[in-house]
Design a protein around this motif. Sequence first.
Motif, PDB file in Angstrom:
ATOM      1  N   PRO A   1      27.616  22.237  32.488  1.00 18.76           N
ATOM      2  CA  PRO A   1      27.567  21.914  33.920  1.00 18.76           C
ATOM      3  C   PRO A   1      27.754  20.429  34.190  1.00 18.76           C
ATOM      4  CG  PRO A   1      25.371  22.415  33.087  1.00 18.76           C
ATOM      5  CD  PRO A   1      26.335  22.715  31.976  1.00 18.76           C
ATOM      6  N   THR A   2      28.372  20.137  35.312  1.00 13.26           N
ATOM      7  CA  THR A   2      28.540  18.752  35.743  1.00 13.26           C
ATOM      8  C   THR A   2      27.317  18.297  36.528  1.00 13.26           C
ATOM      9  OG1 THR A   2      30.774  19.538  36.197  1.00 13.26           O
ATOM     10  CG2 THR A   2      30.337  17.241  36.643  1.00 13.26           C
ATOM     11  N   ALA A   3      26.635  19.257  37.125  1.00 18.50           N
ATOM     12  CA  ALA A   3      25.416  18.968  37.876  1.00 18.50           C
ATOM     13  C   ALA A   3      24.512  20.181  37.787  1.00 18.50           C
ATOM     14  CB  ALA A   3      25.739  18.668  39.336  1.00 18.50           C
ATOM     15  N   SER A   4      23.225  19.954  37.936  1.00 20.89           N
ATOM     16  CA  SER A   4      22.320  21.111  37.880  1.00 20.89           C
ATOM     17  C   SER A   4      21.147  20.938  38.828  1.00 20.89           C
ATOM     18  CB  SER A   4      21.822  21.337  36.450  1.00 20.89           C
ATOM     19  OG  SER A   4      20.944  20.305  36.064  1.00 20.89           O
TER      20      SER A   4
ATOM     21  N   LYS B   1      14.350  19.890  39.988  1.00 22.29           N
ATOM     22  CA  LYS B   1      14.956  18.799  39.216  1.00 22.29           C
ATOM     23  C   LYS B   1      16.474  18.821  39.404  1.00 22.29           C
ATOM     24  CE  LYS B   1      11.511  18.300  35.506  1.00 22.29           C
ATOM     25  NZ  LYS B   1      10.814  17.156  36.092  1.00 22.29           N
ATOM     26  N   LEU B   2      17.004  17.659  39.745  1.00 24.89           N
ATOM     27  CA  LEU B   2      18.452  17.515  39.914  1.00 24.89           C
ATOM     28  C   LEU B   2      18.988  16.669  38.772  1.00 24.89           C
ATOM     29  CD1 LEU B   2      18.514  16.511  43.707  1.00 24.89           C
ATOM     30  CD2 LEU B   2      18.352  18.802  42.720  1.00 24.89           C
ATOM     31  N   LYS B   3      20.181  16.967  38.339  1.00 21.57           N
ATOM     32  CA  LYS B   3      20.834  16.166  37.298  1.00 21.57           C
ATOM     33  C   LYS B   3      22.328  16.144  37.534  1.00 21.57           C
ATOM     34  CE  LYS B   3      19.569  17.912  33.292  1.00 21.57           C
ATOM     35  NZ  LYS B   3      19.356  18.090  31.841  1.00 21.57           N
ATOM     36  N   GLY B   4      22.962  15.079  37.065  1.00 22.99           N
ATOM     37  CA  GLY B   4      24.418  15.049  37.067  1.00 22.99           C
ATOM     38  C   GLY B   4      25.015  14.578  38.378  1.00 22.99           C
ATOM     39  N   LEU B   5      26.163  15.103  38.689  1.00 25.78           N
ATOM     40  CA  LEU B   5      26.941  14.649  39.831  1.00 25.78           C
ATOM     41  C   LEU B   5      26.286  15.146  41.136  1.00 25.78           C
ATOM     42  CD1 LEU B   5      29.484  12.914  39.710  1.00 25.78           C
ATOM     43  CD2 LEU B   5      30.835  14.993  39.936  1.00 25.78           C
ATOM     44  N   ILE B   6      25.424  14.311  41.680  1.00 24.24           N
ATOM     45  CA  ILE B   6      24.606  14.713  42.825  1.00 24.24           C
ATOM     46  C   ILE B   6      25.455  15.127  44.036  1.00 24.24           C
ATOM     47  CG2 ILE B   6      22.747  13.975  44.385  1.00 24.24           C
ATOM     48  CD1 ILE B   6      21.829  14.298  41.496  1.00 24.24           C
TER      49      ILE B   6
END
Lengths: 412, 254
Positions: free
Chosen positions: B199-202, B231-236
């Motif tokens: 994933p690019t974002a999660s 929880k957020l990660k990656g390309l917001i």
Amino acid sequence: MKTYNYDKSTEWFKRAVKAIPCGVYGHFSPAPYVPIDAYPFFSNRAQGARFWDVDGNEFIDYMCAYGPMVLGYAHPDVDAAFEAQWRQSDANSVASPCMIELAEMLIDMVPVAEWAFFARNGADVTNLSVMVARAATNRKKIIAIKGGYHGTTPWMQAPGHHGVIPEDHEHLIRIPWNDIAALKQVIADHGDDIAGFIATPYHHPVFADNALPADGYWQQVTELLHKNGSLVIVDDVRAGFRLHMGGSNEKYGFKPDLICFSKAIANGYALSALVGTEALRVDAAKVFHTGSFWFCAGSMAAAMACLKTLQEQRGPELMAALGKQLTDGIVEIAANHGYTMKVTGEMAMPYLRITDDDNVMLQQNWCGECTKRGAFFTSHHNWFLSTAHTEDDIKHTLDICDDAFKALKEQS
Amino acid sequence: MIQDTLKARLNLNAVLRNLEVLPTLDEKAAEIIRDWSVSIRFRIRGDIAPRLAFSNGKCTYAPDAVDPADILLFLWSPAHLNAMFDNKANPIPLKGFSKLGFLKNAFPKITERLEYFLKPDEAALRDPDYVRVNIALSLYTGVFAVCELAQFDPIASQVIQQMPPGTLQLSVLPDGPEAHIVYDGQGHATAFRGAAKNPTASIAFRDRTIASRLFNGQLDGFGAVALGDIKLKGLIPLIDNTNLILDRIPLYLQ
């Protein structure tokens, strides 16, 4: 190296979220802080290039209040100027002479400025600039850059955001940065109705590499717009007085019609300014635009002290040098750990990104590790240098960066 | 017109599609379809004609299948299909007249079970087992709805144009459900159940309670992010813009 915990910040946030929508809203919202447990949310103490959060953790601050802090927090000359004016008169029923003195100072300092108008926030003057452009040209359409930011008023928000309606964008045309062909096409399609073009002096979007103007870009923009009878507006809210004391356009060698300043103008005191050319004085006078706090004189006194100090310190040159020292150091340390760090934008406000993944997660984790060790870095936004940052601060920051890369390696 | 078209696609491609997974999540649903061996096509004049098939205790949904079906139901328009979903109109059977009894008596049992899980009341949301199914179906409805909204909703179609290419994963911790949406960066999205490879974002929900409260409008998402419940990660920007699209669902589905 010891890492921080944020128990008190979290406790405050639990209270905040019950009393305030989002807990902390807008650009201070913790939402883009990833990983969230690496960041503090609340602080009550700041001095020089540092702030301390409510847990007592100390940070070298590379966000500088997202730009307003430029000389260091609690700068003695600026605070003294504010306090003296504030004790004498801040809010009042008539304007302060201080406003005239500040306008005269900007007219002397900023080559494009032949008049100045003051407000409180950046969006106050980006809105005014568009109104002046429309009033002066009797045209409706404004050209802006895709991903460009000029405040949160509806016409400037992206489609789909809550509270924004499609009609808000009816007369806004977005084109890519550095794309003269796209600009020519828009002029060909809508020439008679284009009031103006608004852009930051260089492209500094969030979550993306920053981009300087291509050689001759601004010169072509001004030529094409002026030939079309349209105005050129520089939104220098974020970069103003960090790149050049005469406005960032001076660095890039062009003359817009209107320039919007805020952030660094008063070292943290709330003030914004729109400056413009003589040709627009009457149109600016005709546009009605005001706010309850726009005449508070304390911020104006602070601005004069701030700009004078920045000039004396040769602030833009100093911040560029500090930024270069910082970013060169980080690039080298990253390489030592096997990572590639890309630096974009201007060195006084650089944007950094680890390029070894395609999803910015490495960058987020590394910025989080740095922040937990005392260098306040965000991963989504350009950083800011101030004249209060010292070479020792940079050296300590680079030690933090090194340790953070070790932690990053251990995680992978 | 667009409103009806989009609502019809959401009803079929986002909501009815859940019949594929409902029997795997709910024993009563599995019991209902256990002995069914039948396929149904919903043909909307001038529009899509998805096929729903039940066999060996499983359900499959094919939005653009060309295989023949045992029962062919004709709808004059997307509005006609939407009225059918609202129990205000009947489809026109063109094939499978011998199975009209199934359509009238048996088939509604599974759609009612689906509706039961997608339209929770407060009492139901206190039942952990109900919540487990509700969350899964809500998540899957959401991701498939994004694809339809991005194509037909005038605002969502502008939002997706601003999105970079990438894959957004949505996960309820610790053990699912999961789903992901692949954005091509050119205005199109494709949704899948399950985890993405890279994933690019999660977005990860701490647990089912957090997911349930968010899906059912009881939680301030921004506050939950700050407290670590989401929880957020990656390309917001993939996450931000997906949220803007998801927020369009209530305009079409109640």
